[in-house]
Motif scaffolding. Sequence first.
Motif, PDB file in Angstrom:
ATOM      1  N   ARG A   1       1.034   6.076   3.706  1.00 29.81           N
ATOM      2  CA  ARG A   1       2.504   6.090   3.798  1.00 29.81           C
ATOM      3  C   ARG A   1       2.908   5.324   5.048  1.00 29.81           C
ATOM      4  N   LEU A   2       4.094   4.765   5.048  1.00 33.53           N
ATOM      5  CA  LEU A   2       4.591   4.142   6.280  1.00 33.53           C
ATOM      6  C   LEU A   2       4.909   5.267   7.245  1.00 33.53           C
ATOM      7  N   MET A   3       4.145   5.380   8.311  1.00 33.32           N
ATOM      8  CA  MET A   3       4.373   6.467   9.254  1.00 33.32           C
ATOM      9  C   MET A   3       5.610   6.144  10.096  1.00 33.32           C
ATOM     10  N   GLY A   4       6.393   7.188  10.383  1.00 33.25           N
ATOM     11  CA  GLY A   4       7.656   6.951  11.083  1.00 33.25           C
ATOM     12  C   GLY A   4       8.765   6.567  10.117  1.00 33.25           C
ATOM     13  N   PHE A   5       8.490   6.686   8.832  1.00 33.05           N
ATOM     14  CA  PHE A   5       9.488   6.391   7.806  1.00 33.05           C
ATOM     15  C   PHE A   5       9.699   7.600   6.906  1.00 33.05           C
TER      16      PHE A   5
ATOM     17  N   LYS B   1      15.570   6.173  -0.443  1.00 31.16           N
ATOM     18  CA  LYS B   1      16.329   6.417   0.797  1.00 31.16           C
ATOM     19  C   LYS B   1      15.394   6.716   1.965  1.00 31.16           C
ATOM     20  N   LEU B   2      14.425   5.828   2.163  1.00 31.01           N
ATOM     21  CA  LEU B   2      13.461   6.004   3.262  1.00 31.01           C
ATOM     22  C   LEU B   2      13.867   5.089   4.418  1.00 31.01           C
ATOM     23  N   PHE B   3      14.180   5.700   5.550  1.00 34.61           N
ATOM     24  CA  PHE B   3      14.628   4.965   6.735  1.00 34.61           C
ATOM     25  C   PHE B   3      13.697   5.307   7.909  1.00 34.61           C
TER      26      PHE B   3
ATOM     27  N   ASN C   1      12.449   7.029  11.117  1.00 29.07           N
ATOM     28  CA  ASN C   1      12.804   8.294  11.763  1.00 29.07           C
ATOM     29  C   ASN C   1      12.485   8.214  13.254  1.00 29.07           C
ATOM     30  N   VAL C   2      12.686   9.318  13.951  1.00 28.28           N
ATOM     31  CA  VAL C   2      12.551   9.339  15.421  1.00 28.28           C
ATOM     32  C   VAL C   2      11.185   8.830  15.895  1.00 28.28           C
ATOM     33  N   ASP C   3      10.174   8.998  15.045  1.00 27.72           N
ATOM     34  CA  ASP C   3       8.814   8.668  15.472  1.00 27.72           C
ATOM     35  C   ASP C   3       8.477   7.185  15.345  1.00 27.72           C
ATOM     36  N   PHE C   4       9.332   6.419  14.677  1.00 30.19           N
ATOM     37  CA  PHE C   4       8.955   5.035  14.388  1.00 30.19           C
ATOM     38  C   PHE C   4       8.856   4.205  15.668  1.00 30.19           C
TER      39      PHE C   4
ATOM     40  N   ARG D   1       0.843  -1.210   0.000  1.00 28.78           N
ATOM     41  CA  ARG D   1       0.000   0.000   0.000  1.00 28.78           C
ATOM     42  C   ARG D   1       0.874   1.255   0.000  1.00 28.78           C
ATOM     43  N   ALA D   2       1.944   1.251   0.806  1.00 28.92           N
ATOM     44  CA  ALA D   2       2.830   2.434   0.892  1.00 28.92           C
ATOM     45  C   ALA D   2       3.484   2.713  -0.467  1.00 28.92           C
ATOM     46  N   LYS D   3       3.691   1.656  -1.256  1.00 25.99           N
ATOM     47  CA  LYS D   3       4.361   1.829  -2.551  1.00 25.99           C
ATOM     48  C   LYS D   3       3.386   2.207  -3.662  1.00 25.99           C
TER      49      LYS D   3
ATOM     50  N   LEU E   1       4.174  15.172  24.174  1.00 28.82           N
ATOM     51  CA  LEU E   1       5.505  14.954  24.752  1.00 28.82           C
ATOM     52  C   LEU E   1       6.590  15.520  23.821  1.00 28.82           C
ATOM     53  N   PHE E   2       6.357  15.375  22.531  1.00 25.50           N
ATOM     54  CA  PHE E   2       7.268  15.947  21.526  1.00 25.50           C
ATOM     55  C   PHE E   2       7.295  17.473  21.720  1.00 25.50           C
ATOM     56  N   ALA E   3       6.120  18.076  21.856  1.00 24.34           N
ATOM     57  CA  ALA E   3       6.028  19.540  22.013  1.00 24.34           C
ATOM     58  C   ALA E   3       6.742  19.998  23.288  1.00 24.34           C
TER      59      ALA E   3
ATOM     60  N   HIS F   1      12.256  11.091   5.675  1.00 27.29           N
ATOM     61  CA  HIS F   1      12.560  12.389   6.283  1.00 27.29           C
ATOM     62  C   HIS F   1      13.044  13.348   5.214  1.00 27.29           C
ATOM     63  N   ARG F   2      12.692  14.614   5.355  1.00 29.26           N
ATOM     64  CA  ARG F   2      13.140  15.610   4.391  1.00 29.26           C
ATOM     65  C   ARG F   2      14.664  15.696   4.359  1.00 29.26           C
ATOM     66  N   VAL F   3      15.303  15.593   5.505  1.00 33.85           N
ATOM     67  CA  VAL F   3      16.752  15.804   5.547  1.00 33.85           C
ATOM     68  C   VAL F   3      17.531  14.477   5.597  1.00 33.85           C
TER      69      VAL F   3
END
Length: 426
Positions: free
Chosen positions: A298-302, A355-357, A359-362, A289-291, A381-383, A304-306
Amino acid sequence: MTDAKLSLADKDFGYPVLSGTVGPDVVDIRKMYGQTGAFTYDPGFTSTASCQSKLTYIDGDEGVLLHRGYAIGDLAEQSSFMEVAYLLLNGELPNGDELNKFEGTITRHTMLHEQLATFYRGFRRDAHPMAIMCGVVGALSAFYHDSTDIHDPTQRMIASHRLIAKMPTIAAMAYKYSVGQPFQYPDNSLSYTGNFLKMTFGVPAEPYEVNPAVERAMDRIFILHADHEQNASTSTVRLAGSSGANPFACIAAGIACLWGPAHGGANEAALNMLQEIGTPDRIPEFINRAKDKNDPFRLMGFGHRVYKNYDPRATVMQKTVREVFDALKVNDPLFETALRLEELALSDDYFIEKKLFPNVDFYSGVILSAIGFPTSMFTVLFALARTVGWVAQWNEMITDPDQKIGRPRQLYTGPTARDYVPVGQR
Ligand code: CMC
């Protein structure tokens, strides 16, 4: 300093190229519109440096994150959130005395004006805690008039300390309100993070013991979220602050931006996604589905812009999951699902090519859920943690001699001038 050349309408223009201490050079185009009459076009600011900053450096290709030069892994392993807060605000790590003084100052600002408790009661009981955070932090602007002269460094620092200190109290109260339990006052004998855990999970009916392993893990999670250079919410805080607006209102604007699922809301969305996937046998279905270009999933937690490599914060987060599980003697099968999802995605051509890895939220949702937070509290908690970065960036912006009100331009594609037709003749 070398020049960058631009040819436009048969004319050549030169622009200085500026170098930072590390990282890509920038072409200084500030004079470009005046000279050429043309703007640059960069939706999403993918090629635009909006400011100079000494706070945080990211090398997205190498997966490096430094705060004031210190690697995030070292800070997460060896320092405390209060040390990182001091570092971001003041530029250097504190010595023992400086840290004690800073912790003492923050501790003494943790209480909220008692009238704010009444303010909470205006929200529906089922309000999302991020909605409450936006409202209550914005409302602080009406309570602390003595720290809102942004041109006075002392007042700026008092506002910054207040924001850092009061955020755990505000977050814990948002949680208490949603579960119908009485608000808990801060306990100044505890650490910043221990006090937050007690205000969140303690009840007046029985004593609350802070679990040191959970306190350490939570503190580390705060460190991992403390700052991340010019991301959407930080840029929002800077843009709001660039007009000279009230600091509490600027941070409320940052909270609003952070809430979205493409930004801080991804931790909540990632855990919801893992719950929806459930067992590892269903992972291929979700990867497909993500592809699928026709499916918005989208795969959430996957991704990143940078970062076009493993997010260094995700590495620490994954390790912290195991520590929390050991400390609490729990074993959430969703962690196994997450590990397997990561393994399968990282061996899939789609994710490799783009290059999707993780991220901090995963992985953060799995930990926060084990600690006892409902998903709706994750972005709160992030805020709480990012407030440190926001206030540090806001202070840096105000003292920057190049600072101007943020005012992007546009490529206008609407109608050209036309005659007004009265309503009866349309
Ligand atoms: N799953 C599937 N495909 C993806 C994903 C994903 N998570 N992320 C990006 N892509 C694809 C995207 O479809 C695009 O494909 P194509 O080039 O064929 O159109 C390509 O990768 C580039 O994506 P993009 O959306 O143009 O990249 P971006 O830099 O604008 O977006 C992002 C970055 C973080 C918003 C995006 O990766 C995303 O939506 N990730 C999921 C949400 C998430 O985890 N957000 C947390 C970010 S880290 C913490 C924070 O900043 O708050």
